[in-house]
Design an enzyme around this catalytic site. Structure first.
Site, short mmCIF file in Angstrom:
data_model
loop_
_atom_site.label_atom_id
_atom_site.label_comp_id
_atom_site.label_asym_id
_atom_site.label_seq_id
_atom_site.Cartn_x
_atom_site.Cartn_y
_atom_site.Cartn_z
N ASP A 89 -6.32 8.30 15.62
CA ASP A 89 -6.79 7.94 14.22
C ASP A 89 -7.46 6.30 13.96
O ASP A 89 -6.57 5.89 12.54
CB ASP A 89 -5.29 8.25 12.66
CG ASP A 89 -5.88 8.58 11.99
OD1 ASP A 89 -6.89 8.48 11.28
OD2 ASP A 89 -4.91 8.36 10.77
N MET A 99 2.53 9.22 3.98
CA MET A 99 3.63 9.47 4.41
C MET A 99 5.02 8.61 3.74
O MET A 99 5.67 8.93 3.16
CB MET A 99 4.12 9.15 6.11
CG MET A 99 3.81 10.48 7.01
SD MET A 99 3.68 9.89 8.41
CE MET A 99 5.18 9.99 8.94
N GLY A 110 0.45 -1.47 -0.27
CA GLY A 110 0.28 0.12 -0.18
C GLY A 110 1.25 1.49 -0.03
O GLY A 110 2.25 1.22 0.38
N GLU A 111 -0.12 2.58 -0.41
CA GLU A 111 0.81 3.58 -0.05
C GLU A 111 -0.05 4.48 0.59
O GLU A 111 -1.85 4.77 0.76
CB GLU A 111 0.59 4.26 -2.14
CG GLU A 111 2.04 5.48 -1.38
CD GLU A 111 2.00 6.83 -3.22
OE1 GLU A 111 2.35 7.40 -2.78
OE2 GLU A 111 2.00 5.31 -4.13
N LYS A 131 7.83 -0.57 6.28
CA LYS A 131 6.56 0.36 6.09
C LYS A 131 8.42 1.91 5.84
O LYS A 131 9.09 1.42 7.45
CB LYS A 131 5.22 1.21 7.45
CG LYS A 131 5.21 2.72 7.28
CD LYS A 131 4.76 3.64 8.34
CE LYS A 131 3.09 2.69 8.83
NZ LYS A 131 2.43 3.49 9.12
#
Length: 485
Positions: free
Chosen positions: A341, A229, A225-226, A247
């Site tokens: 979050d 950040m 994934g992207e 990550k």
């Protein structure tokens, strides 16, 4: 529609982002934005670019200093190529995507055979840059075959130095002095780790252009994934052969101290948390300018992606996830950590209905004596659709109850198929969070007690919510007991 957003003027001049798919690009000063610009005149979440098949739209998010297009202050406008967007002290230009040509890179030769490499050799996986040293594909394949041959030699008979040479890594003096031909005492192996995910040869791995083939001791296998950040990769440890998720922070963002500090903080806080429903962080570091966090690999998907194929989640499963998340967050709160979050895209599930909470990138250590100093500048952090009213207004006073609100909103989404305060436009979502009640859940199979728990969790006033995440968990468990009785 393919294009490039390039900063033409300002402190970050030259920084650019390539866009090749439809979606939304959040621009602002906060590191969580898709296009983060460190400019004091920008709002934390300043404007939004909506990309569809036929057009690109620029939307101001009621920013403090405004968004300007070709010198004119706008609220919402359609963009065209070469338009100039003024954001604080920075000017961003929308440019057509240029096709790269295969020009030679001076001095960029394969470290093994001396073949001259071109830019497109890396882009099309004909070469790789390992720990700052270039190798062509042929030499990489030969190294892999050599490594496979060595793997058949009994452990006691190997020269450890050759084993490490096969990875392309330098030999430390301490290891070089241990002698030849197996004089280095190896630990006894009682059982080899087995997995259908493990020991994947590099020759069989196909990665998108620009993806690093190795990060430190890890071989990159797949892009998972992207985000705003950075990227998340599936990777394999070169020696232990374990599968992890890596990550990494984007190179252009690593140069910004506040973003790098938040990235390091995520690693520190994550390592301190050990709970079955929290994605475990193993390690963190820097390799050839790439800052990375190594974490548990959890083969599944986040709830946002899951909901793309399902209109809603069955009540027992949604309730099970809610209890697990409440338990995980209760544990984090007792450790003094607020997530800040919590949202469906940070909740991972698999086909066994197991669930994990991820991404403590915005988390903060919380102390009751100094809770009002969480964010001295009072920035708004988090994803707007699931953010609490107090976090929208002034995040300096955020406490664990903001996670209660966000968890309630996330679980509501699994039952309704849409966020409780709407998806867009974002200005309307903000007004709904601050002043309106969530849209009523229409499903007849949802127990009233479950709905009541979620509504209390999403109360506007902090004092009207559950006193703690533990109290919310107990209330959810009571609902589960009623369903199962």
């Amino acid at each position: 529609m393919n294009f490039e957003l390039k900063i033409r003027e300002g402190k970050l001049a030259g920084y650019k982002k390539t866009v090749t798919k439809t979606g939304r690009i959040l621009i602002g000063r906060d590191a969580s934005c898709d296009f983060a610009i460190d400019d004091p005149l920008l709002s934390r979440q300043h404007c939004l670019i909506e990309v569809s098949e036929n057009q690109v739209k620029l939307i101001d998010l009621k920013s403090r200093n405004g968004t300007y297009l070709n010198g004119k202050k706008i609220e919402e406008e359609i963009l065209k190529f070469n338009d100039e967007i003024k954001l604080g002290k920075h000017i961003v230009t929308l440019l057509p995507l240029q096709k790269q040509t295969a020009t030679p890179v001076l001095g960029n030769l394969c470290n093994r055979c001396g073949r001259e490499l071109k830019q497109d050799d890396v882009a099309f996986l004909k070469a790789t840059n390992y720990t700052g040293t270039p190798y062509c594909k042929l030499c990489i394949a030969q190294t892999i075959e050599s490594r496979k041959a060595r793997s058949k030699v009994p452990l006691e008979g190997r020269d450890t130095r050759d084993e490490i040479r096969a990875t392309g890594m330098p030999i430390s003096p301490s290891l070089a002095n241990r002698g030849l031909g197996g004089s280095f005492s190896q630990p006894k192996v009682t059982k080899k780790i087995t997995s259908d995910e493990m020991t994947i040869p590099l020759a069989n791995v196909s990665l998108p252009p620009g993806t690093p083939s190795n990060i430190g001791h890890y071989q990159v296998l797949e892009v998972l994934g992207e985000g705003g950040m950075g990227f998340v990769y599936k990777a394999q440890h070169s020696f232990l052969e374990t599968i992890v998720a890596i990550k990494v922070i984007k190179e252009e963002l690593a140069a910004q101290p506040d973003i790098l500090k938040r990235f390091v903080q995520e690693a520190k806080l994550g390592v301190s948390l050990d709970h079955p429903n929290i994605l475990k962080i193993h390690d963190a570091g820097e390799s050839d300018g790439i800052f990375f966090i190594s974490m548990e690999y959890f083969p599944g998907q986040d709830i946002t992606n899951l909901m793309k194929t399902q209109k809603s989640i069955p009540v027992p499963i949604s309730l099970k996830w809610a209890i697990c998340m409440a338990d995980a967050l209760s544990y984090a709160h007792k450790k003094g950590v607020i997530h800040r979050d919590v949202k469906p895209s940070n909740i991972l599930v698999n086909d066994k209905e197991e669930v994990k909470l991820a991404d403590f990138g915005l988390a903060k250590a919380w102390q009751k004596a100094g809770a009002n100093q969480l964010t001295a500048s009072g920035q708004m952090l988090g994803t707007i659709q699931y953010i609490s009213p107090e976090q929208l207004e002034n995040s300096k006073n955020v406490d664990p109850k903001t996670d209660i609100f966000s968890l309630g909103a996330s679980i509501y989404y699994t039952l309704a198929g849409y966020p409780p305060f709407g998806q867009e436009p974002l200005g309307k979502v903000i007004q709904n969070i601050l002043h309106s009640a969530p849209a009523p859940l229409q499903r007849k199979d949802i127990p009233k007690s479950f709905i009541q728990v979620l509504m209390k969790a999403m109360a506007k006033k902090v004092e009207e919510r559950f006193a703690s995440m533990e109290e919310l968990k107990i209330a959810l468990q009571k609902v589960a007991g009623e369903i199962n009785s």
